[in-house]
Write a protein that holds these residues in place. Structure first.
Motif, PDB file in Angstrom:
ATOM      1  N   GLU A 124       0.753  -1.149   0.151  1.00  0.00           N
ATOM      2  CA  GLU A 124       0.019   0.086  -0.026  1.00  0.00           C
ATOM      3  C   GLU A 124       1.048   1.197  -0.053  1.00  0.00           C
ATOM      4  OE1 GLU A 124      -3.937   1.366  -0.265  1.00  0.00           O
ATOM      5  OE2 GLU A 124      -3.203  -0.695  -0.198  1.00  0.00           O
ATOM      6  N   LEU A 125       1.940   1.401   0.669  1.00  0.00           N
ATOM      7  CA  LEU A 125       2.834   2.427   0.851  1.00  0.00           C
ATOM      8  C   LEU A 125       3.450   2.678  -0.540  1.00  0.00           C
ATOM      9  CD1 LEU A 125       4.459   2.142   4.407  1.00  0.00           C
ATOM     10  CD2 LEU A 125       2.509   3.595   3.784  1.00  0.00           C
ATOM     11  N   ALA A 126       3.949   1.565  -1.221  1.00  0.00           N
ATOM     12  CA  ALA A 126       4.497   1.616  -2.253  1.00  0.00           C
ATOM     13  C   ALA A 126       3.907   2.150  -3.336  1.00  0.00           C
ATOM     14  CB  ALA A 126       5.288   0.185  -3.000  1.00  0.00           C
ATOM     15  N   ALA A 127       2.587   1.765  -3.420  1.00  0.00           N
ATOM     16  CA  ALA A 127       1.632   2.225  -4.442  1.00  0.00           C
ATOM     17  C   ALA A 127       1.440   3.895  -4.165  1.00  0.00           C
ATOM     18  CB  ALA A 127       0.353   1.718  -4.387  1.00  0.00           C
ATOM     19  N   ALA A 128       1.663   4.279  -2.937  1.00  0.00           N
ATOM     20  CA  ALA A 128       1.425   5.695  -2.785  1.00  0.00           C
ATOM     21  C   ALA A 128       2.663   6.325  -2.874  1.00  0.00           C
ATOM     22  CB  ALA A 128       0.854   6.095  -1.404  1.00  0.00           C
ATOM     23  N   ASP A 129       3.791   5.846  -3.300  1.00  0.00           N
ATOM     24  CA  ASP A 129       5.240   6.212  -3.513  1.00  0.00           C
ATOM     25  C   ASP A 129       5.603   6.771  -2.280  1.00  0.00           C
ATOM     26  OD1 ASP A 129       7.506   6.843  -4.879  1.00  0.00           O
ATOM     27  OD2 ASP A 129       6.882   8.877  -5.433  1.00  0.00           O
ATOM     28  N   THR A 130       5.564   6.040  -1.112  1.00  0.00           N
ATOM     29  CA  THR A 130       5.732   6.258   0.292  1.00  0.00           C
ATOM     30  C   THR A 130       6.718   5.087   0.780  1.00  0.00           C
ATOM     31  OG1 THR A 130       3.828   7.490   0.648  1.00  0.00           O
ATOM     32  CG2 THR A 130       5.073   6.516   2.545  1.00  0.00           C
ATOM     33  N   GLN A 131       7.965   5.509   1.251  1.00  0.00           N
ATOM     34  CA  GLN A 131       9.185   4.575   1.769  1.00  0.00           C
ATOM     35  C   GLN A 131       8.467   4.058   3.148  1.00  0.00           C
ATOM     36  OE1 GLN A 131      11.503   3.901  -0.239  1.00  0.00           O
ATOM     37  NE2 GLN A 131      10.445   5.274  -1.614  1.00  0.00           N
ATOM     38  N   LEU A 132       8.821   2.857   3.326  1.00  0.00           N
ATOM     39  CA  LEU A 132       8.537   2.283   4.664  1.00  0.00           C
ATOM     40  C   LEU A 132      10.107   2.100   5.460  1.00  0.00           C
ATOM     41  CD1 LEU A 132       6.698  -1.123   5.050  1.00  0.00           C
ATOM     42  CD2 LEU A 132       9.170  -0.728   6.120  1.00  0.00           C
ATOM     43  N   LEU A 133      10.007   2.387   6.741  1.00  0.00           N
ATOM     44  CA  LEU A 133      11.224   2.392   7.730  1.00  0.00           C
ATOM     45  C   LEU A 133      10.866   1.568   8.860  1.00  0.00           C
ATOM     46  CD1 LEU A 133      13.837   3.597   8.729  1.00  0.00           C
ATOM     47  CD2 LEU A 133      12.705   5.251   9.996  1.00  0.00           C
ATOM     48  N   LEU A 134      11.693   0.621   8.888  1.00  0.00           N
ATOM     49  CA  LEU A 134      11.082  -0.692  10.053  1.00  0.00           C
ATOM     50  C   LEU A 134      11.818  -0.643  11.104  1.00  0.00           C
ATOM     51  CD1 LEU A 134       9.247  -3.181  10.221  1.00  0.00           C
ATOM     52  CD2 LEU A 134      11.182  -4.344   9.216  1.00  0.00           C
ATOM     53  N   MET A 135      11.148  -0.497  12.205  1.00  0.00           N
ATOM     54  CA  MET A 135      12.002  -0.434  13.468  1.00  0.00           C
ATOM     55  C   MET A 135      11.437  -1.674  14.596  1.00  0.00           C
ATOM     56  SD  MET A 135      11.596   3.834  14.029  1.00  0.00           S
ATOM     57  CE  MET A 135      13.425   3.906  14.929  1.00  0.00           C
ATOM     58  N   PHE A 136      12.412  -2.077  15.400  1.00  0.00           N
ATOM     59  CA  PHE A 136      11.966  -3.122  16.262  1.00  0.00           C
ATOM     60  C   PHE A 136      12.284  -2.734  17.647  1.00  0.00           C
ATOM     61  CE2 PHE A 136      13.707  -5.350  12.505  1.00  0.00           C
ATOM     62  CZ  PHE A 136      12.345  -6.079  12.109  1.00  0.00           C
ATOM     63  N   VAL A 137      11.738  -3.282  18.618  1.00  0.00           N
ATOM     64  CA  VAL A 137      12.034  -3.079  20.156  1.00  0.00           C
ATOM     65  C   VAL A 137      12.556  -4.457  20.564  1.00  0.00           C
ATOM     66  CG1 VAL A 137      11.234  -2.789  22.392  1.00  0.00           C
ATOM     67  CG2 VAL A 137      10.156  -1.430  20.296  1.00  0.00           C
ATOM     68  N   GLU A 138      13.916  -4.245  20.609  1.00  0.00           N
ATOM     69  CA  GLU A 138      15.038  -5.475  20.761  1.00  0.00           C
ATOM     70  C   GLU A 138      15.071  -5.346  22.394  1.00  0.00           C
ATOM     71  OE1 GLU A 138      16.456  -8.875  19.660  1.00  0.00           O
ATOM     72  OE2 GLU A 138      15.938  -7.512  18.254  1.00  0.00           O
ATOM     73  N   HIS A 139      15.484  -4.355  22.952  1.00  0.00           N
ATOM     74  CA  HIS A 139      15.697  -3.999  24.379  1.00  0.00           C
ATOM     75  C   HIS A 139      14.972  -2.735  24.734  1.00  0.00           C
ATOM     76  CE1 HIS A 139      18.975  -6.888  23.648  1.00  0.00           C
ATOM     77  NE2 HIS A 139      19.591  -6.053  22.789  1.00  0.00           N
ATOM     78  N   HIS A 140      14.700  -2.410  26.378  1.00  0.00           N
ATOM     79  CA  HIS A 140      14.102  -1.354  26.784  1.00  0.00           C
ATOM     80  C   HIS A 140      14.912  -0.125  26.308  1.00  0.00           C
ATOM     81  CE1 HIS A 140      12.276   1.263  29.551  1.00  0.00           C
ATOM     82  NE2 HIS A 140      11.347   0.557  29.657  1.00  0.00           N
ATOM     83  N   ALA A 141      16.086  -0.024  26.082  1.00  0.00           N
ATOM     84  CA  ALA A 141      16.870   1.194  25.715  1.00  0.00           C
ATOM     85  C   ALA A 141      16.252   1.502  24.404  1.00  0.00           C
ATOM     86  CB  ALA A 141      18.231   0.910  25.745  1.00  0.00           C
ATOM     87  N   ASP A 142      15.844   0.770  23.586  1.00  0.00           N
ATOM     88  CA  ASP A 142      15.343   1.141  22.101  1.00  0.00           C
ATOM     89  C   ASP A 142      14.321   2.049  22.195  1.00  0.00           C
ATOM     90  OD1 ASP A 142      17.368  -0.528  20.870  1.00  0.00           O
ATOM     91  OD2 ASP A 142      15.902  -2.289  21.067  1.00  0.00           O
ATOM     92  N   TYR A 143      13.482   2.132  23.290  1.00  0.00           N
ATOM     93  CA  TYR A 143      12.361   3.002  23.252  1.00  0.00           C
ATOM     94  C   TYR A 143      13.106   4.441  23.133  1.00  0.00           C
ATOM     95  CZ  TYR A 143       9.080  -0.688  24.548  1.00  0.00           C
ATOM     96  OH  TYR A 143       8.185  -1.833  24.523  1.00  0.00           O
ATOM     97  N   ASP A 144      14.049   4.978  23.730  1.00  0.00           N
ATOM     98  CA  ASP A 144      14.495   6.080  23.682  1.00  0.00           C
ATOM     99  C   ASP A 144      14.897   6.619  22.196  1.00  0.00           C
ATOM    100  OD1 ASP A 144      14.072   6.563  26.539  1.00  0.00           O
ATOM    101  OD2 ASP A 144      16.156   5.948  26.987  1.00  0.00           O
TER     102      ASP A 144
END
Length: 386
Positions: free
Chosen positions: A97-117
């Motif tokens: 859906e994002l590709a059809a709208a010419d919008t890039q996807l940035l993927l982010m995970f929460v591996e550790h609690h410090a990732d929230y910051d």
């Protein structure tokens, strides 16, 4: 006239000269602005094609105040995301859906609690136009971070975090988890099963809570036998362990509703190791209807939710939130009963699957006129395990 691969980069001024219009007119056309006649727009687009002009994203962002990128934040470790086909299907729907709208996807995970910051800083710094967040837990700080940053956000799953009931209500896409669970347990009851256990997901997630509530409602008791309830953590290993706990605590059980297909696959392994025949001794029903359900031994009776289409709907809602002029109906997608489903004989289309306001097939939800939360129907798919 086409620019050479190693030559000077075509400029906005060059496009304007070729089209016979002003630089400002080219800028409006390239950046999607209004007030330019159709015939002039076509001249500009033709000049863009001939010159091979590519807009400078940094300059465009200054004009449009948009980055052309969306963050997809999954509140799970990377290993969990890449080992669970649920996330892959949802990401595929979002990506398309994002590709059809010419919008890039940035993927982010929460591996550790410090990732929230780290994630909070990134979302607040203006790097993305909006966010899609899913697999959130009750105490997850991500929604508050998005709110503080003023970042348009759509959630996967019914909100269950503190403050989620404040106005304006969050935008989200979910399936009717409670009714899906009711369908699963009613099917087992209708086939003569009386000692029905349940393997839940983490009860700090609303999907797990709703499926457990549906199990209770179908049994007709608010407090089932606690020996028949075990937490499998939405993983195959967790389902294997939980099934062993259930058999030790209640060896006379004759059915199990596993609240995800991964947990059901683990339960099947334990039952096989304990010498229990499926479905003769113990019937098994899962939830999700992803590809591995049909490959299981025996093939798994399960509850279908159209995970890929739910991903599409999440992205579609966010795109419309970012640009109210966009029409949700223009998106493509197979819908809840589309050709990309895994199928399966015995689909129970007559089950009570309309409980709850706002419940709709995914394809119908795409035609929603109002920018509002979407809940799609769940449907039982009957195979050999139950």
């Amino acid at each position: 006239m086409v620019s050479e691969p190693n030559g000077a980069r075509p400029t906005l001024e060059a496009v304007a000269a070729l089209a016979g219009v002003s630089r400002a007119t080219v800028s409006r056309v390239v950046n999607g602005g209004a007030g330019v006649r159709a015939v002039v727009q076509e001249r500009v687009r033709q000049a863009v094609r001939e010159l091979g002009y590519v807009p400078n994203n940094a300059a465009r962002s200054l004009v449009t105040r948009r980055t052309g990128a969306v963050a997809v934040v999954i509140a799970e470790p990377e290993t969990r995301v890449f080992s669970d086909p649920f996330f892959g299907r949802q990401l595929r729907g979002i990506s398309r859906e994002l590709a059809a709208a010419d919008t890039q996807l940035l993927l982010m995970f929460v591996e550790h609690h410090a990732d929230y910051d780290r994630i909070g800083r990134y979302l607040s710094a203006g790097h993305v136009d909006g966010a899609l967040m899913f697999s959130l837990h009750r105490d997850d700080p991500l929604p508050a971070m998005a709110e503080r940053a003023g970042l348009p956000t759509v959630y996967g799953g019914r909100p269950g975090w503190a403050g989620a009931d404040r106005a304006p209500r969050p935008l989200y896409v979910d399936t009717d988890n409670r009714d899906g669970a009711r369908q699963a347990v009613r099917h087992l009851l209708d086939h003569g099963r009386r000692r029905i256990a349940v393997i839940t997901g983490p009860l700090d997630q609303t999907s797990a809570v709703d499926r457990l509530d549906g199990y209770r409602e179908a049994l007709g008791t608010p407090e089932p036998d606690p020996r028949l309830i075990a937490d499998g953590g939405f993983t195959a290993h967790g389902g294997e362990r939980a099934m062993a706990e259930l058999l030790d605590a209640a060896p006379d059980l004759d059915a199990v509703f596993a609240c995800s297909d991964l947990m059901a696959s683990g339960a099947l392994r334990t039952l096989r190791a304990r010498g229990r025949r499926v479905p003769h001794d113990v019937a098994v029903v899962g939830y999700d209807d992803l590809e591995p359900a049909a490959w299981a031994d025996p093939p798994l009776t399960t509850v279908r939710q159209d995970v890929e289409e739910m991903g599409r709907l999440m992205a579609r809602l966010l795109l419309r939130l970012l640009d109210p002029r966009k029409d949700l109906r223009k998106g493509e997608g197979a819908g809840a009963d589309g050709a990309e489903g895994t199928g399966g004989a015995g689909m129970d289309g007559d089950t009570d699957s309309t409980a709850g306001a706002g419940v709709a097939d995914a394809a119908d939800a795409a035609d929603a006129a109002e920018l509002a939360p979407v809940i799609t129907r769940a449907r039982l798919v009957v195979r050999e395990s139950a």
